[in-house]
Design an enzyme around this catalytic site. Sequence first.
Site, PDB file in Angstrom:
ATOM      1  N   ARG A 154       0.785  -1.237   0.000  1.00  0.00           N
ATOM      2  CA  ARG A 154       0.000   0.000   0.000  1.00  0.00           C
ATOM      3  C   ARG A 154       0.816   1.286   0.000  1.00  0.00           C
ATOM      4  NH1 ARG A 154      -3.332  -1.970   4.917  1.00  0.00           N
ATOM      5  NH2 ARG A 154      -1.281  -2.904   5.087  1.00  0.00           N
ATOM      6  N   ASP A 184      -0.283 -14.234   0.096  1.00  0.00           N
ATOM      7  CA  ASP A 184      -0.363 -13.997   1.538  1.00  0.00           C
ATOM      8  C   ASP A 184      -0.206 -15.312   2.282  1.00  0.00           C
ATOM      9  OD1 ASP A 184      -1.161 -11.587   3.426  1.00  0.00           O
ATOM     10  OD2 ASP A 184      -1.957 -13.426   4.283  1.00  0.00           O
ATOM     11  N   TYR A 203      -3.442 -17.603  13.907  1.00  0.00           N
ATOM     12  CA  TYR A 203      -4.578 -17.050  13.162  1.00  0.00           C
ATOM     13  C   TYR A 203      -5.776 -17.984  13.225  1.00  0.00           C
ATOM     14  CZ  TYR A 203      -2.208 -12.999  11.268  1.00  0.00           C
ATOM     15  OH  TYR A 203      -1.575 -11.791  11.141  1.00  0.00           O
TER      16      TYR A 203
HETATM   17  O1  CP3 Z   1       6.247  -8.999   0.677  1.00  0.00           O
HETATM   18  C1  CP3 Z   1       5.575  -8.882  -0.363  1.00  0.00           C
HETATM   19  O2  CP3 Z   1       5.610  -7.892  -1.105  1.00  0.00           O
HETATM   20  C2  CP3 Z   1       4.784 -10.096  -0.815  1.00  0.00           C
HETATM   21  C3  CP3 Z   1       3.444 -10.168  -0.382  1.00  0.00           C
HETATM   22  C4  CP3 Z   1       3.083 -10.485   1.063  1.00  0.00           C
HETATM   23  C5  CP3 Z   1       1.871 -10.012   1.632  1.00  0.00           C
HETATM   24  N1  CP3 Z   1       1.732 -10.595   2.850  1.00  0.00           N
HETATM   25  C6  CP3 Z   1       0.928  -9.107   0.962  1.00  0.00           C
HETATM   26  C7  CP3 Z   1      -0.089  -8.415   1.760  1.00  0.00           C
HETATM   27  C8  CP3 Z   1       3.707 -11.290   2.018  1.00  0.00           C
HETATM   28  C9  CP3 Z   1       5.055 -11.992   1.972  1.00  0.00           C
HETATM   29  C10 CP3 Z   1       2.830 -11.361   3.140  1.00  0.00           C
HETATM   30  C11 CP3 Z   1       3.097 -12.171   4.342  1.00  0.00           C
HETATM   31  C12 CP3 Z   1       2.231 -12.032   5.504  1.00  0.00           C
HETATM   32  N2  CP3 Z   1       0.869 -11.877   5.540  1.00  0.00           N
HETATM   33  C13 CP3 Z   1       2.660 -12.139   6.836  1.00  0.00           C
HETATM   34  C14 CP3 Z   1       4.084 -12.412   7.247  1.00  0.00           C
HETATM   35  C15 CP3 Z   1       4.919 -11.195   7.194  1.00  0.00           C
HETATM   36  C16 CP3 Z   1       4.690 -10.287   8.362  1.00  0.00           C
HETATM   37  O3  CP3 Z   1       4.309  -9.122   8.105  1.00  0.00           O
HETATM   38  O4  CP3 Z   1       4.929 -10.714   9.473  1.00  0.00           O
HETATM   39  C17 CP3 Z   1       1.543 -11.993   7.675  1.00  0.00           C
HETATM   40  C18 CP3 Z   1       1.546 -12.014   9.180  1.00  0.00           C
HETATM   41  C19 CP3 Z   1       0.416 -11.836   6.843  1.00  0.00           C
HETATM   42  C20 CP3 Z   1      -0.997 -11.701   7.271  1.00  0.00           C
HETATM   43  C21 CP3 Z   1      -1.603 -10.449   6.825  1.00  0.00           C
HETATM   44  N3  CP3 Z   1      -1.896 -10.148   5.526  1.00  0.00           N
HETATM   45  C22 CP3 Z   1      -2.017  -9.359   7.633  1.00  0.00           C
HETATM   46  C23 CP3 Z   1      -1.870  -9.289   9.131  1.00  0.00           C
HETATM   47  C24 CP3 Z   1      -2.569  -8.404   6.784  1.00  0.00           C
HETATM   48  C25 CP3 Z   1      -3.283  -7.132   7.186  1.00  0.00           C
HETATM   49  C26 CP3 Z   1      -2.381  -6.155   7.768  1.00  0.00           C
HETATM   50  C27 CP3 Z   1      -1.729  -5.376   6.686  1.00  0.00           C
HETATM   51  O5  CP3 Z   1      -0.518  -5.189   6.715  1.00  0.00           O
HETATM   52  O6  CP3 Z   1      -2.487  -4.922   5.822  1.00  0.00           O
HETATM   53  C28 CP3 Z   1      -2.442  -8.881   5.452  1.00  0.00           C
HETATM   54  C29 CP3 Z   1      -2.833  -8.182   4.203  1.00  0.00           C
HETATM   55  C30 CP3 Z   1      -1.765  -7.985   3.177  1.00  0.00           C
HETATM   56  N4  CP3 Z   1      -0.868  -8.934   2.766  1.00  0.00           N
HETATM   57  C31 CP3 Z   1      -1.564  -6.802   2.411  1.00  0.00           C
HETATM   58  C32 CP3 Z   1      -0.519  -7.078   1.513  1.00  0.00           C
HETATM   59  C33 CP3 Z   1       0.030  -6.168   0.444  1.00  0.00           C
HETATM   60  C34 CP3 Z   1      -2.382  -5.532   2.499  1.00  0.00           C
HETATM   61  C35 CP3 Z   1      -3.712  -5.829   1.922  1.00  0.00           C
HETATM   62  C36 CP3 Z   1      -4.345  -4.642   1.282  1.00  0.00           C
HETATM   63  O7  CP3 Z   1      -4.012  -4.370   0.119  1.00  0.00           O
HETATM   64  O8  CP3 Z   1      -5.199  -4.020   1.907  1.00  0.00           O
END
Ligand code: CP3
Length: 356
Positions: free
Chosen positions: A42, A87, A164
């Site tokens: 984002r 994700d 989760y």
């Molecule tokens: O790194 C990258 O560019 C690749 C994509 C990627 C995403 N999530 C995209 C995403 C990767 C590697 C992840 C891993 C992920 N997802 C983790 C492990 C990494 C970490 O941060 O500890 C975890 C815990 C998640 C679970 C998750 N997904 C959460 C808690 C959330 C919401 C919180 C947030 O940051 O928005 C997501 C959503 C998410 N995953 C988004 C993205 C780009 C945002 C979604 C949106 O566009 O609104």
Amino acid sequence: MTTQPAPQPTTTDPLRDSRFLRACRREPVDATPVWLMRQAGRYMAEYRSLRSKVSFLELCKNPELATETTIFAAEVLGVDAAILFADILLILEPLGFQLEFSKGEGPVIHNPIRETADVDAVRPLEDVEALGYVYEAIRQIRAGLPGNVPLIGFAGAPFTLACYAIEGGGSRNYQKAKAFMYSDPGAWDALMAALTDSTARYLNAQAAAGVQALQVFDSWVGSLSPDDYRRFVQPHMRRLFQMLDPAVPHIHFGADTGSLLELQRDAGGDVVGLDWRVELDQAWDRLGRGVGVQGNLDPIVLFAPVDEIARQTRRILGQAANRPGHIFNLGHGILPHTPVDHVRALVRMVHEFSAR
Ligand code: CP3
């Protein structure tokens, strides 16, 4: 007359010889490789614009859009590796969980595990093709990336996924998950075993589809004491890493794991993730030279003026001291609102300051 032997073509493989993969194997590099967790997200206007048209889950499940998102971020930043856009929670769907990414709240699981009987319903992923859209994205990304830019595949670690699945979403203290672990260790182990089997199959299918490295995200494991990690998590992590395709390097990521690093190393992985709460040189000394390290800039530093980012980048590179096996990264993912020009400046500085 003697015939001259035909000159042997020099066999170079630009992917295998990339800085990132060389660092994963702890081989010398011309400059420290850098990529950033959540490098596509984002904080980028192009991503927000795409997301105004499709939901996050739709984006993950559309291989063309996931490909575009992955490659765009890697190109704009000039990083040494791309990471698959997906994700860690996607695997929960074929395991029977109803997953939703709701605005503001983050991920929600509508049918979380609440009792032992709920664990019996969680079967190890039988058909990896349930996540076929991920492998299709990998094939398209690999075909679209420059031939010297490796692609990283990933999955969540069993503990983080279990958190989760039990909490039903994000959590501050993991109270439900940890209470479940202490009160019903048998069901906990069954759940962890099912998640471990599923994750290994999923990651190996990603490797078969064409990723060059696998990262396991144990994002929430830092909430455990060393003793709890040893009892409730480490045996599963050990089994997971043993099952992973040995043809690609494995990165073992955790956050807030300063007290768990040796235990994580012993569980497995060629590279161990470090966050900013530890000094990179001290942590690497503790881990020993048998593993590489990835990290460890505080993501918040990217909100600081560029000269402060430069100072901290030099400090981290100084601690790594050109030892083979350092991959520069943040200690955790890039946050929304991070200035894109600061991220690009960071990548440039890592390369410039570390040029050998
Ligand atoms: O790194 C990258 O560019 C690749 C994509 C990627 C995403 N999530 C995209 C995403 C990767 C590697 C992840 C891993 C992920 N997802 C983790 C492990 C990494 C970490 O941060 O500890 C975890 C815990 C998640 C679970 C998750 N997904 C959460 C808690 C959330 C919401 C919180 C947030 O940051 O928005 C997501 C959503 C998410 N995953 C988004 C993205 C780009 C945002 C979604 C949106 O566009 O609104």
